[in-house]
Design an enzyme around this catalytic site. Sequence first.
Site, mmCIF file in Angstrom:
data_model
loop_
_atom_site.group_PDB
_atom_site.id
_atom_site.type_symbol
_atom_site.label_atom_id
_atom_site.label_comp_id
_atom_site.label_asym_id
_atom_site.label_seq_id
_atom_site.Cartn_x
_atom_site.Cartn_y
_atom_site.Cartn_z
ATOM 1 N N LYS A 90 0.869 -1.187 0.000
ATOM 2 C CA LYS A 90 0.000 0.000 0.000
ATOM 3 C C LYS A 90 0.889 1.215 0.000
ATOM 4 O O LYS A 90 1.820 1.313 0.811
ATOM 5 C CB LYS A 90 -0.869 -0.028 1.278
ATOM 6 C CG LYS A 90 -1.803 1.147 1.388
ATOM 7 C CD LYS A 90 -3.137 0.848 0.729
ATOM 8 C CE LYS A 90 -3.948 2.084 0.455
ATOM 9 N NZ LYS A 90 -3.721 2.703 -0.869
ATOM 10 N N GLN A 111 7.281 3.924 3.849
ATOM 11 C CA GLN A 111 5.864 3.525 3.895
ATOM 12 C C GLN A 111 5.663 2.262 4.740
ATOM 13 O O GLN A 111 4.636 2.116 5.402
ATOM 14 C CB GLN A 111 5.394 3.267 2.451
ATOM 15 C CG GLN A 111 3.899 3.249 2.283
ATOM 16 C CD GLN A 111 3.298 4.647 2.168
ATOM 17 O OE1 GLN A 111 3.818 5.488 1.460
ATOM 18 N NE2 GLN A 111 2.201 4.891 2.862
ATOM 19 N N LYS A 114 5.503 3.443 8.326
ATOM 20 C CA LYS A 114 4.336 4.303 8.507
ATOM 21 C C LYS A 114 3.061 3.465 8.561
ATOM 22 O O LYS A 114 2.226 3.625 9.449
ATOM 23 C CB LYS A 114 4.264 5.272 7.315
ATOM 24 C CG LYS A 114 3.133 6.249 7.368
ATOM 25 C CD LYS A 114 2.976 7.003 6.056
ATOM 26 C CE LYS A 114 4.261 7.645 5.594
ATOM 27 N NZ LYS A 114 4.038 8.582 4.487
ATOM 28 N N LYS A 126 5.272 1.766 -3.178
ATOM 29 C CA LYS A 126 5.217 3.122 -3.745
ATOM 30 C C LYS A 126 5.479 2.995 -5.231
ATOM 31 O O LYS A 126 6.107 2.031 -5.672
ATOM 32 C CB LYS A 126 6.307 3.998 -3.103
ATOM 33 C CG LYS A 126 6.071 5.484 -3.227
ATOM 34 C CD LYS A 126 5.134 6.018 -2.163
ATOM 35 C CE LYS A 126 4.725 7.446 -2.450
ATOM 36 N NZ LYS A 126 3.962 8.039 -1.348
ATOM 37 N N GLY A 165 -2.793 8.170 -4.307
ATOM 38 C CA GLY A 165 -2.160 9.356 -4.888
ATOM 39 C C GLY A 165 -0.921 9.788 -4.106
ATOM 40 O O GLY A 165 -0.626 9.282 -3.036
ATOM 41 N N ASP A 166 -0.195 10.716 -4.687
ATOM 42 C CA ASP A 166 0.943 11.386 -4.037
ATOM 43 C C ASP A 166 1.167 12.635 -4.889
ATOM 44 O O ASP A 166 0.228 13.085 -5.574
ATOM 45 C CB ASP A 166 2.171 10.455 -4.009
ATOM 46 C CG ASP A 166 3.317 11.007 -3.143
ATOM 47 O OD1 ASP A 166 3.226 10.921 -1.908
ATOM 48 O OD2 ASP A 166 4.297 11.544 -3.703
ATOM 49 N N THR A 209 -4.422 13.547 5.055
ATOM 50 C CA THR A 209 -2.998 13.719 5.375
ATOM 51 C C THR A 209 -2.779 15.048 6.099
ATOM 52 O O THR A 209 -2.108 15.108 7.137
ATOM 53 C CB THR A 209 -2.141 13.640 4.094
ATOM 54 O OG1 THR A 209 -2.483 12.442 3.404
ATOM 55 C CG2 THR A 209 -0.676 13.644 4.423
ATOM 56 N N ASN A 240 -2.435 19.062 -2.183
ATOM 57 C CA ASN A 240 -3.412 18.370 -1.330
ATOM 58 C C ASN A 240 -3.062 18.490 0.160
ATOM 59 O O ASN A 240 -3.902 18.894 0.972
ATOM 60 C CB ASN A 240 -3.474 16.892 -1.759
ATOM 61 C CG ASN A 240 -4.281 16.053 -0.797
ATOM 62 O OD1 ASN A 240 -3.741 15.482 0.142
ATOM 63 N ND2 ASN A 240 -5.581 16.011 -0.999
ATOM 64 N N SER A 385 -6.816 5.806 3.783
ATOM 65 C CA SER A 385 -6.875 4.880 2.642
ATOM 66 C C SER A 385 -7.232 3.489 3.147
ATOM 67 O O SER A 385 -8.008 2.764 2.511
ATOM 68 C CB SER A 385 -5.523 4.810 1.922
ATOM 69 O OG SER A 385 -5.373 5.890 1.032
HETATM 70 P P1 NDP Z 1 0.580 17.720 -4.586
HETATM 71 O O1 NDP Z 1 1.055 17.334 -5.940
HETATM 72 O O2 NDP Z 1 -0.867 17.900 -4.347
HETATM 73 O O3 NDP Z 1 1.312 19.057 -4.119
HETATM 74 C C1 NDP Z 1 2.691 19.123 -4.042
HETATM 75 C C2 NDP Z 1 3.094 20.544 -3.684
HETATM 76 O O4 NDP Z 1 4.501 20.571 -3.391
HETATM 77 C C3 NDP Z 1 2.872 21.523 -4.809
HETATM 78 O O5 NDP Z 1 2.625 22.776 -4.251
HETATM 79 C C4 NDP Z 1 4.209 21.492 -5.523
HETATM 80 O O6 NDP Z 1 4.507 22.649 -6.267
HETATM 81 C C5 NDP Z 1 5.169 21.364 -4.388
HETATM 82 N N1 NDP Z 1 6.380 20.664 -4.833
HETATM 83 C C6 NDP Z 1 6.447 19.410 -5.333
HETATM 84 N N2 NDP Z 1 7.712 19.105 -5.676
HETATM 85 C C7 NDP Z 1 8.431 20.186 -5.388
HETATM 86 C C8 NDP Z 1 9.797 20.491 -5.506
HETATM 87 N N3 NDP Z 1 10.679 19.584 -5.984
HETATM 88 N N4 NDP Z 1 10.203 21.704 -5.088
HETATM 89 C C9 NDP Z 1 9.314 22.610 -4.576
HETATM 90 N N5 NDP Z 1 8.005 22.370 -4.446
HETATM 91 C C10 NDP Z 1 7.572 21.178 -4.846
HETATM 92 O O7 NDP Z 1 1.190 16.614 -3.601
HETATM 93 P P2 NDP Z 1 0.743 16.254 -2.118
HETATM 94 O O8 NDP Z 1 0.257 17.457 -1.419
HETATM 95 O O9 NDP Z 1 -0.086 15.040 -2.190
HETATM 96 O O10 NDP Z 1 2.149 15.783 -1.490
HETATM 97 C C11 NDP Z 1 3.017 16.676 -0.781
HETATM 98 C C12 NDP Z 1 3.955 15.875 0.098
HETATM 99 O O11 NDP Z 1 3.174 15.103 1.037
HETATM 100 C C13 NDP Z 1 4.839 14.858 -0.620
HETATM 101 O O12 NDP Z 1 6.068 14.757 0.072
HETATM 102 C C14 NDP Z 1 4.067 13.552 -0.452
HETATM 103 O O13 NDP Z 1 4.900 12.413 -0.559
HETATM 104 C C15 NDP Z 1 3.555 13.736 0.967
HETATM 105 N N6 NDP Z 1 2.432 12.894 1.325
HETATM 106 C C16 NDP Z 1 1.248 12.950 0.621
HETATM 107 C C17 NDP Z 1 0.186 12.155 0.987
HETATM 108 C C18 NDP Z 1 -1.141 12.253 0.321
HETATM 109 O O14 NDP Z 1 -2.092 11.650 0.838
HETATM 110 N N7 NDP Z 1 -1.290 12.996 -0.759
HETATM 111 C C19 NDP Z 1 0.306 11.184 2.093
HETATM 112 C C20 NDP Z 1 1.549 11.276 2.832
HETATM 113 C C21 NDP Z 1 2.554 12.097 2.426
HETATM 114 P P3 NDP Z 1 4.344 22.623 -7.861
HETATM 115 O O15 NDP Z 1 2.875 22.758 -8.119
HETATM 116 O O16 NDP Z 1 5.142 23.767 -8.343
HETATM 117 O O17 NDP Z 1 4.909 21.304 -8.328
#
Ligand code: NDP
Length: 453
Positions: A90, A111, A114, A126, A165-166, A209, A240, A385
């Site tokens: 997962k 993961q 976690k 992943k 998603g991620d 999250t 997100n 999830s």
């Molecule tokens: P999204 O794609 O919804 O948002 C990601 C955000 O981070 C965007 O604002 C993006 O900016 C920015 N970002 C991504 N890569 C970079 C980078 N290299 N440098 C600067 N900014 C960056 O993703 P999520 O919100 O889902 O995920 C955010 C984090 O949370 C990740 O680390 C993910 O692994 C973690 N996470 C997410 C979960 C989930 O349920 N979604 C669960 C647990 C952890 P831009 O639009 O410019 O790319």
Amino acid sequence: MSEFVKNLMSQVKAKNPSEPEFHQAVYEVASSLSLVLEKHPEYRKEKILERIIEPERVILFRVPWVDDQGDVQVNRGFRIEMNSAIGPYKGGLRFHPSVNLGILKFLAFEQVFKNSLTTLPMGGGKGGSDFDPKGKSDGEVMRFCQSFMSELFRHIGPNTDVPAGDIGVGGREIGYLFGQYKKLRNEFTGVLTGKGLNWGGSLIRPEATGYGAVYFAAEMLSTRNQTLEGKKCIVSGSGNVAQYTIEKILHLGGKPLTISDSNGYIYDEAGIDHEKLQFIMDLKNVRRGRVKEYSDKFKTATYFAIDPSVDYNPLWNHKADCAFPSATQNEINGKDAANLLKNGVYVVSEGANMPSTIEAIDQFLNAKILYGPGKAANAGGVATSGLEMSQNSLRLSWSREEVDQRLHNIMKSIHKTCVETAAKYGTPGNYVNGANIGGFVKVANAMLDQGIV
Ligand code: NDP
């Protein structure tokens, strides 16, 4: 560094060259686990950690698709099936140009621990692709997702591997992936989580999250008899996790001040309120624009473009109480950590995965602030999830209140596990040890029971 960790790391580096993020994640966990391995020679004898480090299976595949100009594009797809000792694999799918094997292996490795911490029966995995959804039309994203699933479908299933998603994979992408899976398999099952509400999704999954990271911060604060009320909060990202982190901070009376994307960040001295958050959600989720537009709309905000010539992120250099890194890995380096501490931040709750470098973590631990590492603080996403999988199996939908209550209880339970485990192993208040050891023990014992497989 103990002799055990030193030897382990030289093997990991030799076997997995050019994967610095994976080395970093293994190093952090192995450092905590030295404490457990001393007490449990059976884990050493059965090479439990050495086995956890090696993925059970890595799937790497070609993803060809046709863009709107009629040109053929070729991306690379991955799925890392890391560990299935306590349940089906997962973990999310990430679509981002930076995606490579090492990044996905670090995420899959994290993961495993976690998912174990959530108390739910989920193994770790992943996956993703170096495809960049940014600037692509809906049609292009759909064709890419269909091609990606045309290979992935043969490796996953509701009892085998359940992706979510991620970064770069939200409701739109999950929809296209699910549609293609259903067409190829001719079955409607809970093979993905993060689904739409009217086709098997769970209420609160999109929020989980971010909400969970804030619940975790509130639990950490409660150990000092404090709450989030009136606390100044700096948040990175605007996707997100960041959006729902901001929403829950507002519910609990805190004051969010910042959001960012990969071009820059905004600082809103008046605070981001519910109305401004709605603007951000529309901007990022519907119009798919950049955060700069926020400062054009709201005059209390200032926009700072990324300056590649500086070796720190000015987002982390504002006066505040709490920090919620919610963008990506290694977004807080040693200098950023020093700036956070200098500016009065004493709560860090990681919505993102591994957002702090080893140097940053060392500073947080030395300063004895309330530092909640991602594998504990952001586990609310995968936990919900897990709740979506349960509802799919039951063919029932729980109410918003019920799922939120379960999420809240899971975050409290993870917090309790971290606190009690850290104390048991002689490092009270160290949530890194608490999360790593707490997550490890359940998986390790299951692996002992199941033999050398
Ligand atoms: P999204 O794609 O919804 O948002 C990601 C955000 O981070 C965007 O604002 C993006 O900016 C920015 N970002 C991504 N890569 C970079 C980078 N290299 N440098 C600067 N900014 C960056 O993703 P999520 O919100 O889902 O995920 C955010 C984090 O949370 C990740 O680390 C993910 O692994 C973690 N996470 C997410 C979960 C989930 O349920 N979604 C669960 C647990 C952890 P831009 O639009 O410019 O790319």
